[in-house]
Design a protein around this motif. Structure first.
Motif, PDB file in Angstrom:
ATOM      1  N   VAL A  82     -34.679  11.654 -14.816  1.00  7.64           N
ATOM      2  CA  VAL A  82     -33.791  10.490 -14.724  1.00  7.64           C
ATOM      3  C   VAL A  82     -32.403  10.963 -14.315  1.00  7.64           C
ATOM      4  N   LEU A  83     -31.874  10.384 -13.246  1.00  4.81           N
ATOM      5  CA  LEU A  83     -30.543  10.713 -12.751  1.00  4.81           C
ATOM      6  C   LEU A  83     -29.657   9.497 -12.888  1.00  4.81           C
ATOM      7  N   ILE A 134     -30.140  13.601 -16.498  1.00  5.37           N
ATOM      8  CA  ILE A 134     -28.835  14.088 -16.051  1.00  5.37           C
ATOM      9  C   ILE A 134     -27.846  12.933 -16.084  1.00  5.37           C
ATOM     10  N   GLY A 135     -26.714  13.131 -16.772  1.00 13.72           N
ATOM     11  CA  GLY A 135     -25.741  12.075 -16.998  1.00 13.72           C
ATOM     12  C   GLY A 135     -24.851  11.787 -15.808  1.00 13.72           C
ATOM     13  N   ILE A 180     -28.790  16.864 -19.855  1.00 23.38           N
ATOM     14  CA  ILE A 180     -27.504  17.268 -19.291  1.00 23.38           C
ATOM     15  C   ILE A 180     -26.603  16.048 -19.276  1.00 23.38           C
ATOM     16  N   ALA A 181     -25.501  16.124 -19.973  1.00 19.96           N
ATOM     17  CA  ALA A 181     -24.634  14.959 -20.190  1.00 19.96           C
ATOM     18  C   ALA A 181     -23.777  14.666 -18.964  1.00 19.96           C
ATOM     19  N   ALA A 182     -22.859  13.732 -19.137  1.00 21.93           N
ATOM     20  CA  ALA A 182     -21.989  13.298 -18.039  1.00 21.93           C
ATOM     21  C   ALA A 182     -20.915  14.335 -17.738  1.00 21.93           C
ATOM     22  N   ASN A 183     -20.502  14.339 -16.466  1.00 29.00           N
ATOM     23  CA  ASN A 183     -19.351  15.139 -16.017  1.00 29.00           C
ATOM     24  C   ASN A 183     -19.525  16.640 -16.246  1.00 29.00           C
ATOM     25  N   VAL A 184     -20.738  17.090 -16.126  1.00 28.96           N
ATOM     26  CA  VAL A 184     -21.036  18.525 -16.187  1.00 28.96           C
ATOM     27  C   VAL A 184     -21.077  19.058 -14.760  1.00 28.96           C
ATOM     28  N   THR A 185     -20.660  20.306 -14.558  1.00 25.51           N
ATOM     29  CA  THR A 185     -20.880  20.961 -13.274  1.00 25.51           C
ATOM     30  C   THR A 185     -21.696  22.226 -13.505  1.00 25.51           C
TER      31      THR A 185
END
Length: 341
Positions: free
Chosen positions: A124-125, A143-144, A161-166
């Motif tokens: 899920v993206l 992926i957030g 993987i949460a939001a605003n990750v790089t």
């Protein structure tokens, strides 16, 4: 060789060009047109690579068969047989210039999803996710929003993987949790003297995150300078932790918030770190060792021991010293009051 999923090879390049870039003098002018395809550290060097030697102590460890080596004049005679010496006052700076010429990080692109990504069924993206060329995302991974996954990154199954990750330059296992704002795979901190002042040393390694790892919000894990930065299975990392390049963390380790691990530290299985603990570079922390909150570790800790203080030492020694200082301070204070001071 740097991983081609993450780095473009720009070679081969003749030694004469690399010598000129680094301000080095070729010890063998006949070899000026010998072609070099890549940079390498000394331990992994091969006949088509160039490396550097800044300290003779590195010859005591594993040594490959480099085609050429940037070296100071005093060390030119200790290089392996068949290795061309590139003599310079700043071997690491010349190596950095060669690395910039021979390798380049792959561009991320501006599209939300490149055409050659592989996203397994059930992943899920969220809105705003960016996937670079060659990215692989496993089944059941979520992926957030606004997270950016750089070219070549592989993410396993059932990850969160949460939001605003790089994430870049990384290979990630299954069941990994990465909380909001984490930065994985940025270049490690490496600078050296160049011809016109300080220059960055290209960071050509990766980050390897094994199964079951948790990484807290706004934590940073740098990619290796050449070798990999590795986080072992089931290790749990709190928010706002810094892990530098080439660090190797064993399985089932715990790091509380604001822990800082300097470059090339080796951490054994089951080690624990209290909040705001710090570790100097090239230190080894033994399996099962514990580091107290706000401790400053400057030397190796044997397996199973608990250390605290600054500089860190065995916990009993530190507690005894602290108690003695408290008693001395109290006694001095009482003496001062008795004399009217």
């Amino acid at each position: 060789m740097p991983d081609p999923r993450f780095f473009e090879d720009l070679g081969p390049v003749p030694l004469a060009e690399l010598a000129k870039l680094g301000g080095a003098e070729l010890s063998d002018t006949i070899a000026a047109e010998r072609l070099v395809r890549a940079v390498s550290i000394l331990a992994h060097a091969g006949p088509d690579t160039v490396t550097f030697l800044a300290d003779r102590r590195h010859l005591a460890g594993p040594v490959g068969a480099p085609g050429a080596c940037f070296v100071q004049a005093r060390d030119a005679g200790v290089l392996p047989e068949g290795c061309v010496a590139l003599v310079t006052a700043s071997p690491q700076g010349a190596y950095a210039m060669a690395a910039q010429r021979l390798h380049r990080p792959r561009a991320g692109g501006s599209e939300a999803r490149a055409t050659d990504v592989e996203v397994e069924e059930g992943a899920v993206l969220a809105a705003g996710v960016v996937l670079g060329a060659g990215v692989k995302v496993g089944r059941g991974t979520r992926i957030g929003a606004n997270t950016v996954i750089g070219p070549g990154v592989a993410i396993g199954r059932d990850c969160e993987i949460a939001a605003n990750v790089t994430i870049g330059f990384s290979l990630i296992g299954d069941r990994v949790r990465i909380l909001a704002g984490a930065r994985i795979g940025e270049p490690g901190f490496g600078a050296t003297a160049g011809p016109k002042g300080l220059i960055d040393v290209p960071q050509l390694g990766r980050v390897i995150i094994q199964d079951g790892v948790t990484i807290g919000a706004n934590t940073t894990i740098d990619r290796g300078a050449f070798d990999d930065t590795v986080i072992g299975e089931n290790t749990k990392i709190d928010n706002l932790v810094q892990i530098a390049h080439n660090v190797r963390v064993g399985r089932n380790c715990v790091m509380a918030a604001h822990t800082g691990i300097s470059g090339s530290v080796v951490i054994g299985e089951g080690a624990q770190f209290g909040g705001r603990a710090g570790v100097a570079d090239h230190v080894t922390i033994g399996p099962g060792a514990r580091v107290g909150a706000a401790a400053g570790v400057m030397k190796d800790i044997p397996a199973g021991e608990t250390w605290g203080g600054m500089p860190a030492r065995p916990i009993r020694h530190w507690l005894k010293e602290t108690a003695w200082l408290a008693r001395m301070a109290s006694r001095k204070g009482a003496e001062g009051k008795g004399t009217g001071e």
